[in-house]
Every structure is written in C-alpha cells, then in structure tokens.
Design an enzyme around this catalytic site. Sequence first.
Site, PDB file in Angstrom:
ATOM      1  N   GLU A  89       0.835  -1.200   0.000  1.00 38.20           N
ATOM      2  CA  GLU A  89       0.000   0.000   0.000  1.00 38.20           C
ATOM      3  C   GLU A  89       0.878   1.263   0.000  1.00 38.20           C
ATOM      4  OE1 GLU A  89      -3.988  -1.795   2.062  1.00 38.20           O
ATOM      5  OE2 GLU A  89      -2.618  -0.762   3.388  1.00 38.20           O
ATOM      6  N   CYS A 102       3.726   8.453   1.424  1.00 35.07           N
ATOM      7  CA  CYS A 102       4.227   7.484   2.400  1.00 35.07           C
ATOM      8  C   CYS A 102       4.360   6.145   1.678  1.00 35.07           C
ATOM      9  CB  CYS A 102       3.221   7.409   3.547  1.00 35.07           C
ATOM     10  SG  CYS A 102       3.604   6.158   4.783  1.00 35.07           S
ATOM     11  N   CYS A 109       5.745  -7.239   7.046  1.00 38.42           N
ATOM     12  CA  CYS A 109       6.829  -6.805   7.938  1.00 38.42           C
ATOM     13  C   CYS A 109       7.111  -7.939   8.918  1.00 38.42           C
ATOM     14  CB  CYS A 109       6.406  -5.551   8.711  1.00 38.42           C
ATOM     15  SG  CYS A 109       7.735  -4.856   9.733  1.00 38.42           S
ATOM     16  N   CYS A 113       5.496  -5.885  15.701  1.00 40.90           N
ATOM     17  CA  CYS A 113       4.981  -4.983  16.739  1.00 40.90           C
ATOM     18  C   CYS A 113       3.487  -5.300  16.912  1.00 40.90           C
ATOM     19  CB  CYS A 113       5.169  -3.521  16.325  1.00 40.90           C
ATOM     20  SG  CYS A 113       6.904  -3.102  16.043  1.00 40.90           S
ATOM     21  N   CYS A 116       0.524  -3.010  15.513  1.00 42.82           N
ATOM     22  CA  CYS A 116       0.596  -2.565  14.115  1.00 42.82           C
ATOM     23  C   CYS A 116       0.006  -3.631  13.194  1.00 42.82           C
ATOM     24  CB  CYS A 116       2.050  -2.293  13.737  1.00 42.82           C
ATOM     25  SG  CYS A 116       2.281  -1.873  11.986  1.00 42.82           S
ATOM     26  N   CYS A 329      -1.299   5.560  10.238  1.00 41.53           N
ATOM     27  CA  CYS A 329      -0.125   4.871  10.781  1.00 41.53           C
ATOM     28  C   CYS A 329      -0.540   3.541  11.386  1.00 41.53           C
ATOM     29  CB  CYS A 329       0.510   5.697  11.891  1.00 41.53           C
ATOM     30  SG  CYS A 329       1.008   7.323  11.385  1.00 41.53           S
TER      31      CYS A 329
END
Length: 348
Positions: A89, A102, A109, A113, A116, A329
């Site tokens: 994205e 961004c 990933c 975390c 997230c 975010c």
Amino acid sequence: MPGPYDLSQDQLAGLLDGEPAYRVRQVWDGLYRRALPVTELTDLPRALRDRLAADPALQPALTAAAYSVADGAQTVKWGWRLGDGAVIETVLMHYPDRSTVCVSTQAGCAMACSFCATGQAGFSRQLTTGEIVEQVVAAIAEARPRRVANVVFMGMGEPMANYGPMWGAVERLHQDLGFSARHITVSTVGLVPGIRRLAKESLPVNLAVSLHAANDGLRNELVPINRRWPLAALIAACHEYRAMKGRRLSFEWALIDGVNDRPSDADELASLVRPLGAHVNLIPLNPTPGYRVRGTPHAAVRAFRDLLVAEGVNATVRRNRGTDIDAACGQLAGSVILQPLSRPRVPN
Ligand code: SAH
C-alpha cells in the site's frame, strides 16, 4: 519483481540499442521527470513506443488493485498488486502547502509490533528499488498539479531490514526525481546497524525512530526487536547519527490508553530525548484488528504533550489521516485487496 524503475541508464541504453543516443535521455526523462509510463511517451516515434511498450523490462511493476480516498479527498490510498501477487500500500496526503507520499519498503513486515496491522499480518517479501520508486512516481502523477514535496518511508515494512534496495530508492529520488535529502524521511523500528549505516551515507536524510516506550520492560513487549537492540544501544546510535549528520531526529510515539501515556512515561521519554534535542511526534494509537487496547483520548494526548513541553521537549500531536480507509499509521495490511477497485468519489 523488477520493473522500469529498477533499470540503470546503461540497461535502458541496452534496450534502446540501435536508436540514436539522445533517446536514452528522452525515455529516462519521460519515466522520471515527467513521471509517465512508456505508453504515454508520445514524443517518441510510434514504432519505438510500441516496441518499448511490449518490452517485458518496461512493464510497470505496480498494478492498482484498490484505490480509496478520505478526508475530503485529501488522503489517497492505493493497494498495489505486484508481479508475483504480493500486495503493498501507498498513501498520498495533501496539505494546503504541500503533498507527502508514504511508501512501503517491504510486502508485510517481520518486526511483529503487536499494535501494528502490518506486523500482525507478517512478512511476505522485500521490495526492489524500482517497486519503491514507482510508488513515488504514481503519487507524483496523481497529485498533479500539486507537487509532492516530501517522501516518508513509513508505509508497510521496515526500511532498515531492506537496506540496499531502500537506499537505492533514496538515491533515485534524489538524483532523478529531484527530492532533496531534507525532504526524505526514513523511519525505523530501531535496527541499530541500519542507523549506523545511514549515518555514513553522504545524503543527510531525516531519521525517525519508532520509540513508543522509554524503558526496556515495556518496549520489549510493544516492539519485540528491542530485545535484540535495547534502548541503551538504540539511543547511542541516535546520538551517533546526530553527531555525524547534524540533523534533528524525530521519535514516533503511538499513545496507547493506560499503557504508555502516564506521567511517568512522559518523564522517562523526556530524559531520553532531551539530550538529543529530538522532536517527538505523538500519535493516538489507531485501531487495528489484532490489538484490543485503544488509543489515548484526545484530552489526555494534549496533557501528555504539555508534560513533555514543560520538560523542555519539542513535541507535537500528529493529525491523523485516513483512519476511515485504514490508511493511517499502523493500519496498512493490504486488506484492501478484498475490496473492489473504486475510483475517487467527489466528496460531499
Ligand atoms: N517499520 C518502520 C516504518 C513504519 S512507520 C518503523 O517502525 O518506523 C509506521 C509508524 O506507525 C511507526 O512509527 C509505527 O510504530 C506506527 N504505528 C504502528 N501501528 C500503529 C497504530 N496502530 N497506531 C499508530 N501508530 C502506529
């Protein structure tokens, strides 16, 4: 999968073998300065354009699989399908005086975390330099006549865990798309070797560090990679970066209700960042499917900021963008792939 923005100028010259030498410059300018796909380089002779359009090396690496807008058309998010089916994205944000894109550096990933959405989804693969650059080119084309002034490496993935291709993209942005280092920000979860390596590069890009906790006990829980590079090592690397680059760092702090928003958290944070002269970006935690704790309410966010400011820290609350299209975010997870592709609607 490599695409047109993975080619070097020499490789492009190879594809243009037999053509006059100035064609290399012309196609390169078309791809970068004009941000156009080869099919739209109408200043090329038709036969050449058709030949290039059919060349596998010049096929776009990104195909729009989803497109959504929010915030009165001021925030745009793409879900891109890559050549092998992986999904990433990109988010474009318009502000009155500038636009910021961004970009993702990995599909998924591996940093895990807990709060997230990308971390919750896990890692698919590394992006190539061209797949990163093409996200910026798409944003430049979309933003017209507005100008994309800033690129932030804050999309899906951990930039420092894909260092070579990530830095290759920074160099392309600088050399071929005209972004100055001051307008490029690389964000990291805190991979110390990456910060050290960045400190030695000639281009002084901005460094952002996703901190979220200022003691190892809490940070180990929120950001598991902290077990590998604990705060003392991370903060030492930040001092080194600042000393070598002379650039102000920034820290991201997602405020989580009752978890990292107490006065004692502000005190700990202040004592870590004040000596660095760093800036703190406060972001109320955005909701994600796999994390049940909510973001700090607004009044408490302001109170936390006021505490930091009173302790001599430069802190601001970041305005949240794109929460209703999962573009904010921590919300990028490629789930858009499940939604139909829709062109922008005119806001009411
Ligand atoms: N992996 C890099 C680049 C991603 S930047 C890094 O960690 O810095 C994305 C930012 O959003 C990071 O600061 C991340 O910690 C933050 N973030 C993740 N989940 C979030 C959430 N649910 N709410 C608010 N911010 C979040």
